[in-house]
Write a protein that holds these residues in place. Structure first.
Motif, PDB file in Angstrom:
ATOM      1  N   ASN A 341       0.973  -1.315   0.166  1.00 17.96           N
ATOM      2  CA  ASN A 341      -0.072   0.156   0.145  1.00 17.96           C
ATOM      3  C   ASN A 341       0.791   1.195   0.118  1.00 17.96           C
ATOM      4  OD1 ASN A 341       0.616   0.556   2.795  1.00 17.96           O
ATOM      5  ND2 ASN A 341      -0.616  -1.165   3.244  1.00 17.96           N
ATOM      6  N   THR A 342       0.256   2.370  -0.171  1.00 18.42           N
ATOM      7  CA  THR A 342       1.012   3.391  -0.044  1.00 18.42           C
ATOM      8  C   THR A 342       1.814   3.934   1.085  1.00 18.42           C
ATOM      9  OG1 THR A 342      -0.803   4.470  -1.471  1.00 18.42           O
ATOM     10  CG2 THR A 342       0.782   5.976  -0.707  1.00 18.42           C
ATOM     11  N   ALA A 343       1.132   3.790   2.219  1.00 17.22           N
ATOM     12  CA  ALA A 343       2.005   4.161   3.479  1.00 17.22           C
ATOM     13  C   ALA A 343       3.105   3.080   3.677  1.00 17.22           C
ATOM     14  CB  ALA A 343       0.905   4.015   4.611  1.00 17.22           C
ATOM     15  N   GLU A 344       3.031   1.962   3.154  1.00 14.07           N
ATOM     16  CA  GLU A 344       4.180   1.065   3.455  1.00 14.07           C
ATOM     17  C   GLU A 344       5.315   1.449   2.334  1.00 14.07           C
ATOM     18  OE1 GLU A 344       5.099  -3.866   3.163  1.00 14.07           O
ATOM     19  OE2 GLU A 344       3.015  -3.156   3.282  1.00 14.07           O
ATOM     20  N   TRP A 345       4.929   1.763   1.189  1.00 14.95           N
ATOM     21  CA  TRP A 345       6.046   1.971   0.184  1.00 14.95           C
ATOM     22  C   TRP A 345       6.511   3.500   0.585  1.00 14.95           C
ATOM     23  CZ3 TRP A 345       5.439   6.132  -3.638  1.00 14.95           C
ATOM     24  CH2 TRP A 345       6.461   6.252  -4.496  1.00 14.95           C
ATOM     25  N   GLN A 346       5.656   4.391   1.137  1.00 14.24           N
ATOM     26  CA  GLN A 346       6.540   5.631   1.407  1.00 14.24           C
ATOM     27  C   GLN A 346       7.526   5.547   2.699  1.00 14.24           C
ATOM     28  OE1 GLN A 346       6.659   8.368   0.080  1.00 14.24           O
ATOM     29  NE2 GLN A 346       7.356   9.990   1.476  1.00 14.24           N
ATOM     30  N   SER A 347       6.914   4.533   3.494  1.00 14.24           N
ATOM     31  CA  SER A 347       7.971   4.252   4.655  1.00 14.24           C
ATOM     32  C   SER A 347       9.369   3.705   4.277  1.00 14.24           C
ATOM     33  CB  SER A 347       7.189   3.291   5.743  1.00 14.24           C
ATOM     34  OG  SER A 347       8.013   3.057   6.689  1.00 14.24           O
ATOM     35  N   THR A 348       8.958   2.588   3.359  1.00 11.47           N
ATOM     36  CA  THR A 348      10.101   1.943   2.781  1.00 11.47           C
ATOM     37  C   THR A 348      11.212   2.776   1.849  1.00 11.47           C
ATOM     38  OG1 THR A 348       8.929  -0.090   2.703  1.00 11.47           O
ATOM     39  CG2 THR A 348      10.936   0.001   1.529  1.00 11.47           C
ATOM     40  N   ARG A 349      10.641   3.689   1.250  1.00 15.43           N
ATOM     41  CA  ARG A 349      11.194   4.740   0.412  1.00 15.43           C
ATOM     42  C   ARG A 349      12.145   5.583   1.433  1.00 15.43           C
ATOM     43  NH1 ARG A 349       8.163   8.494  -3.267  1.00 15.43           N
ATOM     44  NH2 ARG A 349      10.346   8.993  -3.884  1.00 15.43           N
ATOM     45  N   GLN A 350      11.618   6.086   2.515  1.00 17.78           N
ATOM     46  CA  GLN A 350      12.350   6.785   3.469  1.00 17.78           C
ATOM     47  C   GLN A 350      13.262   5.991   4.172  1.00 17.78           C
ATOM     48  OE1 GLN A 350       9.206   8.421   6.002  1.00 17.78           O
ATOM     49  NE2 GLN A 350       8.501   9.846   4.796  1.00 17.78           N
ATOM     50  N   GLU A 351      13.037   4.758   4.385  1.00 20.21           N
ATOM     51  CA  GLU A 351      14.191   3.867   5.169  1.00 20.21           C
ATOM     52  C   GLU A 351      15.188   3.735   4.208  1.00 20.21           C
ATOM     53  OE1 GLU A 351      14.775   2.866   8.222  1.00 20.21           O
ATOM     54  OE2 GLU A 351      12.631   3.907   8.791  1.00 20.21           O
ATOM     55  N   LEU A 352      15.144   3.361   2.871  1.00 20.78           N
ATOM     56  CA  LEU A 352      16.043   3.379   1.772  1.00 20.78           C
ATOM     57  C   LEU A 352      16.876   4.533   1.757  1.00 20.78           C
ATOM     58  CD1 LEU A 352      14.302   1.086  -0.810  1.00 20.78           C
ATOM     59  CD2 LEU A 352      15.881   0.329   0.827  1.00 20.78           C
ATOM     60  N   GLY A 353      16.294   5.767   1.745  1.00 23.47           N
ATOM     61  CA  GLY A 353      17.049   6.827   1.526  1.00 23.47           C
ATOM     62  C   GLY A 353      17.881   7.015   2.732  1.00 23.47           C
ATOM     63  N   LYS A 354      17.487   6.625   3.866  1.00 27.13           N
ATOM     64  CA  LYS A 354      18.563   6.950   5.024  1.00 27.13           C
ATOM     65  C   LYS A 354      19.636   5.941   4.894  1.00 27.13           C
ATOM     66  CE  LYS A 354      14.542   8.171   8.239  1.00 27.13           C
ATOM     67  NZ  LYS A 354      14.059   7.853   9.544  1.00 27.13           N
ATOM     68  N   PHE A 355      19.319   4.553   4.282  1.00 27.41           N
ATOM     69  CA  PHE A 355      20.489   3.779   4.300  1.00 27.41           C
ATOM     70  C   PHE A 355      21.511   4.294   3.154  1.00 27.41           C
ATOM     71  CE2 PHE A 355      22.078  -0.216   2.809  1.00 27.41           C
ATOM     72  CZ  PHE A 355      22.595  -0.951   3.895  1.00 27.41           C
ATOM     73  N   ARG A 356      20.816   4.717   2.145  1.00 26.77           N
ATOM     74  CA  ARG A 356      21.806   5.298   1.178  1.00 26.77           C
ATOM     75  C   ARG A 356      22.858   6.256   1.729  1.00 26.77           C
ATOM     76  NH1 ARG A 356      16.951   5.023  -2.059  1.00 26.77           N
ATOM     77  NH2 ARG A 356      16.956   3.116  -3.347  1.00 26.77           N
ATOM     78  N   HIS A 357      22.137   7.133   2.524  1.00 27.05           N
ATOM     79  CA  HIS A 357      22.846   8.369   3.035  1.00 27.05           C
ATOM     80  C   HIS A 357      24.183   7.667   3.957  1.00 27.05           C
ATOM     81  CE1 HIS A 357      23.991  12.304   4.500  1.00 27.05           C
ATOM     82  NE2 HIS A 357      23.838  11.655   5.852  1.00 27.05           N
TER      83      HIS A 357
END
Length: 651
Positions: A341-357
């Motif tokens: 769903n949208t909420a799960e997708w948005q949360s995962t994107r944010q986590e991946l962004g933190k991991f990339r950083h």
């Protein structure tokens, strides 16, 4: 009919029928009360000539009749030679009624309940109704019992439990959408039925695959628009055809593949992901839907190309689709794709962004994070097939120049005068090299080929193991050395190349042997393997068989002096890095052992090895037809026969 002392496993009656291997089921006499192999060859408007047999569309399909007789159809419901479909319901060459779904036994209902894995919360009623409506049109006007919803859902769950990881191109949320296409529901359940342990699963599988072929044919006759649901369904039908074990189905998938590749190109042209400038005007739900639509398209086109690449890897066929049909990027990471769903997708994107950083300086983690397991597998597969295409092109170019020079009376060009110099000298025995593929195992971001020796793939996928073997030993060498469509002279040359490989490059040869043992271990312990696992078994079988026959000495005690014991290595049980490195670097004189086979030495080692593979293939539930066909060919090899020649034991 089966000689219990000579061949305790199965009756086998193979046919070459112009195909490179004897795994075709077209003339196979299946034991164990198996359902007849479904014939999908008559799908065109004109007769198709296959194996010197012309099958007219007006001829009754014996498989359809047998399916009705074997799976609980009553006499009034049987398809007879005079019972044609109504004109408006004819799908191409399908002029006869399809089979009838069997009655569900109480035990099968319990098995269906056990095959619910929680991937799907519901099956849209409209799609179920559409499937049943189409099923009725492929009968002769009388009311038929639909497939039970619990069985339908069980097959759908099995699709996502066992098949989805092989070609993850359909998002689970799409299947739960109320607007789900009934053709896509039919396609996913037809594939999922290959993995069911219900008693009537084979009967359901036969009819569902029949209906899918009819539905796809009918849809293309009415519309040629590149609709993604129709293309996903067509792709799954091609998978079924490719791994059905039927030579006629193999002709069909080769014939239809070009049109699917062209539609993939059209579909890519329709993808219009939102630009950064538009992101502010779109809601999060719209951004999620746009991303999902683009990702599904990328994964579908990638899967279509991957299926063709697998055909090239395992059957050495040239690629049909051009590079223009490839997507412009690899699929996204699995963590994003698994979001529901949208909420799960948005949360995962944010986590991946933190991991990339936090891992910005780690070149090893970044590409793996961005592509995921599926993307990395596709990358290795694509680079390998590109290497093969390059080698094939160079070889064909050299042959053409030699031919033209001879015809025109010019001096015959030497290899140094052609582009063959771009390929390393050992190309004949080890395959042409692509510079990127050559350096790929050493790159920190793509260390799978070496790391697999210490950390096997998480999903036990056999493809990477196969590519690691074929990177050093060509498919032609393995097949010729074991007698697959080879003359005695070709067998002798192939065996010499294989023996030289072990003698001159023992470290790489032992690496390949370990990869083959890993394939043996994964497939031997699974009854619900991937659709292409049986081909991986063939690669592993060829390598281990050649090793036993050509590179072992008996007795091993002659290699030692005094009372020193030869080290015993349980090849399929090596797991620690120290043990793997020690054997690869210093294991030339070790005595090898495989679970269920025993020592890989002695006069009966090849027989024991092949017998164990036969048992494993005959116990398979998933894709059982092609597994039985390969088991029959391995039985011929075990008896010392040429595996591409028909056996007369059971005629």
């Amino acid at each position: 009919m089966v000689n219990g002392t000579d061949d305790p496993f199965m009756a086998w009656q193979p046919t070459t029928a112009g195909f490179p291997f004897s795994w075709s089921l077209d003339n196979l006499e299946l034991p164990f009360n198996s359902p007849p192999v479904f014939d999908l060859s008559s799908t065109s408007h004109s007769p198709i000539r296959v194996s010197n047999v012309t099958r007219s569309i007006d001829r009754v399909d014996p498989h359809s009749q047998a399916a009705c007789q074997d799976h609980g159809a009553t006499e009034p419901h049987r398809a007879s030679p005079r019972r044609y479909l109504e004109a408006e319901n004819i799908c191409g060459g399908y002029t006869k009624p399809c089979g009838i779904f069997p009655d569900v036994e109480p035990d099968d209902l319990q098995v269906a309940e056990a095959e619910m894995f929680g991937h799907i919360s519901l099956v849209p009623a409209a799609a179920v109704k559409g499937l049943h409506k189409f099923y009725l049109t492929q009968q002769t006007g009388r009311s038929m019992t639909p497939i039970p919803k619990c069985v339908l859902r069980a097959f759908l769950e099995l699709y996502f439990e066992h098949f989805d990881r092989q070609f993850p191109c359909i998002h689970p949320s799409r299947v739960e959408d109320p607007s789900l296409s009934w053709i896509l529901l039919l396609a996913t359940t037809a594939v999922g039925s290959h993995y069911s342990e219900m008693t009537a699963a084979a009967a359901y599988n036969t009819i569902l695959c029949d209906l899918l072929a009819r539905a796809v044919e009918s849809a293309f006759l009415r519309s040629l628009k590149a609709d993604i649901s129709l293309m996903q369904s067509t792709f799954l039908l091609h998978v079924i055809w490719m791994f059905s074990g039927s030579g006629r189905d193999k002709v069909l998938v080769q014939h239809k593949r070009g049109s699917l590749a062209a539609m993939c190109w059209d579909l890519l042209g329709q993808v219009d992901p939102p630009q950064d400038s538009d992101a502010t005007s779109l809601g999060l739900e719209q951004i999620w839907e746009a991303w999902l639509a683009e990702e599904e398209t990328i994964r579908l086109v990638t899967s279509v190309r991957a299926l063709e690449s697998l055909d090239s890897v395992f059957l050495d066929t040239p690629l049909i689709s051009s590079l223009r049909t490839l997507p412009r990027r690899l699929p996204s990471s699995e963590s994003l794709w698994r979001c529901r769903n949208t909420a799960e997708w948005q949360s995962t994107r944010q986590e991946l962004g933190k991991f990339r950083h936090t891992t910005a300086g780690d070149s090893r983690s970044q590409p793996i994070l961005q592509t995921g397991d599926f993307g990395l597998k596709i990358l290795h597969l694509e680079l390998f097939t590109d290497q093969k295409s390059l080698a094939r092109h160079i070889k064909a170019s050299q042959a053409m120049k030699v031919s033209f020079a001879t015809s025109l009376g010019f001096p015959t060009p030497t290899p140094t005068q052609t582009s063959i110099s771009q390929v390393r000298p050992s190309a004949e025995s080890r395959g042409a090299s692509h510079p990127l593929l050559e350096t790929l195992p050493e790159h920190p971001a793509f260390s799978m080929f070496t790391d697999m020796l210490y950390e096997p793939p998480r999903q036990s996928d056999t493809i990477l193991e196969v590519l690691a073997i074929l990177h050093h030993v060509s498919l032609e060498t393995l097949h010729s050395a074991t007698g697959w469509q080879a003359t005695k002279e070709q067998m002798f040359r192939a065996k010499s190349r294989f023996r030289d490989f072990f003698q001159n490059d023992g470290i790489q040869a032992r690496r390949c042997l370990l990869h083959a043992a890993r394939i043996f271990r994964v497939t031997r312990g699974s009854r619900l393997g991937a659709c292409y696992d049986v081909f991986s078994v063939m690669i592993a079988m060829g390598f281990i068989y050649c090793y036993i026959e050509l590179c072992t000495e008996t007795p091993h005690t002659e290699k030692t002096s005094g009372h020193q014991r030869v080290p015993l290595v349980r090849l399929d049980q090596l797991e620690s890095r120290v043990a793997v490195d020690n054997w690869i670097n210093n294991g030339a004189d070790s005595l090898l052992h495989l679970t269920g086979v025993g020592l890989l030495s002695g006069p009966d080692a090849c027989v024991r090895f092949l017998r164990d593979i036969e048992k494993s293939l005959l116990s398979q539930i998933a894709w059982a037809g092609i597994c039985r066909a390969f088991a029959g060919s391995f039985a011929q090899l075990r008896r010392g026969e040429t595996p591409t020649r028909p056996s007369t034991d059971h005629i």
